[in-house]
Design a protein around this motif. Structure first.
Motif, PDB file in Angstrom:
ATOM      1  N   PHE A   1       0.459  -7.837  16.878  1.00  0.00           N
ATOM      2  CA  PHE A   1      -0.357  -8.758  17.662  1.00  0.00           C
ATOM      3  C   PHE A   1      -0.235 -10.213  17.249  1.00  0.00           C
ATOM      4  CE2 PHE A   1      -2.548  -4.627  17.818  1.00  0.00           C
ATOM      5  CZ  PHE A   1      -2.539  -4.424  19.183  1.00  0.00           C
ATOM      6  N   SER A   2       0.369 -10.478  16.093  1.00  0.00           N
ATOM      7  CA  SER A   2       0.405 -11.844  15.591  1.00  0.00           C
ATOM      8  C   SER A   2       1.759 -12.140  14.954  1.00  0.00           C
ATOM      9  CB  SER A   2      -0.703 -12.049  14.561  1.00  0.00           C
ATOM     10  OG  SER A   2      -0.569 -13.311  13.950  1.00  0.00           O
ATOM     11  N   LYS A   3       2.231 -13.334  15.159  1.00  0.00           N
ATOM     12  CA  LYS A   3       3.479 -13.772  14.518  1.00  0.00           C
ATOM     13  C   LYS A   3       3.222 -14.276  13.100  1.00  0.00           C
ATOM     14  CE  LYS A   3       6.069 -13.078  18.076  1.00  0.00           C
ATOM     15  NZ  LYS A   3       6.960 -11.941  18.092  1.00  0.00           N
ATOM     16  N   GLU A   4       1.955 -14.490  12.741  1.00  0.00           N
ATOM     17  CA  GLU A   4       1.615 -14.994  11.416  1.00  0.00           C
ATOM     18  C   GLU A   4       1.767 -13.936  10.334  1.00  0.00           C
ATOM     19  OE1 GLU A   4      -2.206 -16.789  11.564  1.00  0.00           O
ATOM     20  OE2 GLU A   4      -1.632 -18.195  13.122  1.00  0.00           O
ATOM     21  N   VAL A   5       1.643 -12.673  10.686  1.00  0.00           N
ATOM     22  CA  VAL A   5       1.856 -11.586   9.737  1.00  0.00           C
ATOM     23  C   VAL A   5       3.297 -11.135   9.910  1.00  0.00           C
ATOM     24  CG1 VAL A   5       1.115  -9.299   8.979  1.00  0.00           C
ATOM     25  CG2 VAL A   5      -0.552 -10.889   9.943  1.00  0.00           C
ATOM     26  N   ASN A   6       4.105 -11.334   8.880  1.00  0.00           N
ATOM     27  CA  ASN A   6       5.531 -11.038   8.979  1.00  0.00           C
ATOM     28  C   ASN A   6       5.991 -10.330   7.702  1.00  0.00           C
ATOM     29  OD1 ASN A   6       8.136 -10.947   9.847  1.00  0.00           O
ATOM     30  ND2 ASN A   6       8.597 -13.063   9.347  1.00  0.00           N
ATOM     31  N   TRP A   7       5.783  -9.023   7.642  1.00  0.00           N
ATOM     32  CA  TRP A   7       6.194  -8.242   6.480  1.00  0.00           C
ATOM     33  C   TRP A   7       7.553  -7.613   6.760  1.00  0.00           C
ATOM     34  CZ3 TRP A   7       2.332  -5.036   3.225  1.00  0.00           C
ATOM     35  CH2 TRP A   7       1.279  -5.849   2.811  1.00  0.00           C
ATOM     36  N   SER A   8       8.393  -7.602   5.750  1.00  0.00           N
ATOM     37  CA  SER A   8       9.686  -6.934   5.867  1.00  0.00           C
ATOM     38  C   SER A   8       9.552  -5.502   5.335  1.00  0.00           C
ATOM     39  CB  SER A   8      10.736  -7.691   5.060  1.00  0.00           C
ATOM     40  OG  SER A   8      10.453  -7.605   3.675  1.00  0.00           O
ATOM     41  N   LEU A   9      10.613  -4.741   5.478  1.00  0.00           N
ATOM     42  CA  LEU A   9      10.624  -3.385   4.927  1.00  0.00           C
ATOM     43  C   LEU A   9      10.438  -3.427   3.413  1.00  0.00           C
ATOM     44  CD1 LEU A   9      10.997  -0.361   5.332  1.00  0.00           C
ATOM     45  CD2 LEU A   9      13.457  -0.719   5.117  1.00  0.00           C
ATOM     46  N   PHE A  10      11.000  -4.438   2.769  1.00  0.00           N
ATOM     47  CA  PHE A  10      10.852  -4.597   1.322  1.00  0.00           C
ATOM     48  C   PHE A  10       9.385  -4.817   0.953  1.00  0.00           C
ATOM     49  CE2 PHE A  10      10.902  -7.280  -2.521  1.00  0.00           C
ATOM     50  CZ  PHE A  10      11.532  -6.399  -3.389  1.00  0.00           C
ATOM     51  N   ASP A  11       8.667  -5.626   1.737  1.00  0.00           N
ATOM     52  CA  ASP A  11       7.247  -5.862   1.484  1.00  0.00           C
ATOM     53  C   ASP A  11       6.451  -4.563   1.568  1.00  0.00           C
ATOM     54  OD1 ASP A  11       7.617  -8.631   1.181  1.00  0.00           O
ATOM     55  OD2 ASP A  11       7.407  -8.964   3.343  1.00  0.00           O
ATOM     56  N   PHE A  12       6.702  -3.770   2.609  1.00  0.00           N
ATOM     57  CA  PHE A  12       6.009  -2.495   2.756  1.00  0.00           C
ATOM     58  C   PHE A  12       6.374  -1.536   1.626  1.00  0.00           C
ATOM     59  CE2 PHE A  12       5.390  -3.864   7.175  1.00  0.00           C
ATOM     60  CZ  PHE A  12       4.062  -3.512   7.355  1.00  0.00           C
ATOM     61  N   THR A  13       7.621  -1.544   1.189  1.00  0.00           N
ATOM     62  CA  THR A  13       8.060  -0.658   0.111  1.00  0.00           C
ATOM     63  C   THR A  13       7.356  -1.008  -1.194  1.00  0.00           C
ATOM     64  OG1 THR A  13      10.216  -0.434   1.170  1.00  0.00           O
ATOM     65  CG2 THR A  13      10.062   0.199  -1.147  1.00  0.00           C
ATOM     66  N   ILE A  14       7.329  -2.277  -1.537  1.00  0.00           N
ATOM     67  CA  ILE A  14       6.676  -2.712  -2.774  1.00  0.00           C
ATOM     68  C   ILE A  14       5.178  -2.445  -2.713  1.00  0.00           C
ATOM     69  CG2 ILE A  14       6.137  -4.713  -4.223  1.00  0.00           C
ATOM     70  CD1 ILE A  14       8.999  -3.642  -4.498  1.00  0.00           C
ATOM     71  N   ALA A  15       4.549  -2.787  -1.595  1.00  0.00           N
ATOM     72  CA  ALA A  15       3.109  -2.555  -1.448  1.00  0.00           C
ATOM     73  C   ALA A  15       2.799  -1.058  -1.528  1.00  0.00           C
ATOM     74  CB  ALA A  15       2.607  -3.136  -0.130  1.00  0.00           C
ATOM     75  N   GLY A  16       3.620  -0.243  -0.891  1.00  0.00           N
ATOM     76  CA  GLY A  16       3.429   1.200  -0.951  1.00  0.00           C
ATOM     77  C   GLY A  16       3.583   1.732  -2.361  1.00  0.00           C
ATOM     78  N   PHE A  17       4.573   1.238  -3.079  1.00  0.00           N
ATOM     79  CA  PHE A  17       4.787   1.653  -4.464  1.00  0.00           C
ATOM     80  C   PHE A  17       3.569   1.303  -5.322  1.00  0.00           C
ATOM     81  CE2 PHE A  17       6.353   0.791  -8.769  1.00  0.00           C
ATOM     82  CZ  PHE A  17       6.898   2.029  -9.072  1.00  0.00           C
ATOM     83  N   ILE A  18       3.058   0.100  -5.164  1.00  0.00           N
ATOM     84  CA  ILE A  18       1.899  -0.340  -5.951  1.00  0.00           C
ATOM     85  C   ILE A  18       0.654   0.461  -5.575  1.00  0.00           C
ATOM     86  CG2 ILE A  18       0.344  -2.278  -6.367  1.00  0.00           C
ATOM     87  CD1 ILE A  18       2.796  -4.110  -5.996  1.00  0.00           C
ATOM     88  N   LEU A  19       0.384   0.607  -4.281  1.00  0.00           N
ATOM     89  CA  LEU A  19      -0.824   1.299  -3.842  1.00  0.00           C
ATOM     90  C   LEU A  19      -0.792   2.791  -4.154  1.00  0.00           C
ATOM     91  CD1 LEU A  19      -1.410  -0.481  -0.423  1.00  0.00           C
ATOM     92  CD2 LEU A  19      -2.767  -0.720  -2.509  1.00  0.00           C
ATOM     93  N   PHE A  20       0.351   3.442  -3.897  1.00  0.00           N
ATOM     94  CA  PHE A  20       0.432   4.863  -4.207  1.00  0.00           C
ATOM     95  C   PHE A  20       0.474   5.103  -5.710  1.00  0.00           C
ATOM     96  CE2 PHE A  20       1.663   5.402   0.268  1.00  0.00           C
ATOM     97  CZ  PHE A  20       0.861   6.485   0.581  1.00  0.00           C
ATOM     98  N   GLY A  21       1.045   4.164  -6.463  1.00  0.00           N
ATOM     99  CA  GLY A  21       1.015   4.269  -7.918  1.00  0.00           C
ATOM    100  C   GLY A  21      -0.405   4.211  -8.446  1.00  0.00           C
TER     101      GLY A  21
END
Length: 96
Positions: free
Chosen positions: A28-48
């Protein structure tokens, strides 16, 4: 009363819900622009963190030790997240 299996399901669904927020916001917004790398790192941190909290809940029986260790885990999670987001400590891992 929540069983151990239900507790684990709830605990590991929190990272999924948190990761869905930027994913939905990107639609819905162009201001939020996460790459696959961002999701991977965030997922690693959160699931860790979720795995660590689950381990603490399994290994420690007293409420006081659980609260202290889970609190420390969440503070570390927050500090790492903020450092990667804005670089408050100026480490080489900062997002600058």
């Amino acid at each position: 009363m929540i069983t151990k299996n239900q507790r684990s399901t709830i605990l590991f669904s929190v990272p999924v819900l948190l990761l869905s927020i930027p994913f939905i916001a990107m639609q819905f917004s162009k201001e939020v622009n996460w790459s696959l790398f961002d999701f991977t790192i965030a997922g690693f941190i959160l699931f860790g963190a979720a795995f660590t909290i689950n381990l603490i809940l399994k290994k420690f029986t007293t409420t006081k030790s659980r609260l202290i260790l889970i609190g420390k885990t969440l503070v570390i999670l927050l500090l790492v997240w903020v450092e990667l987001a804005v670089g408050i400590f100026g480490s080489p891992f900062a997002g600058r």
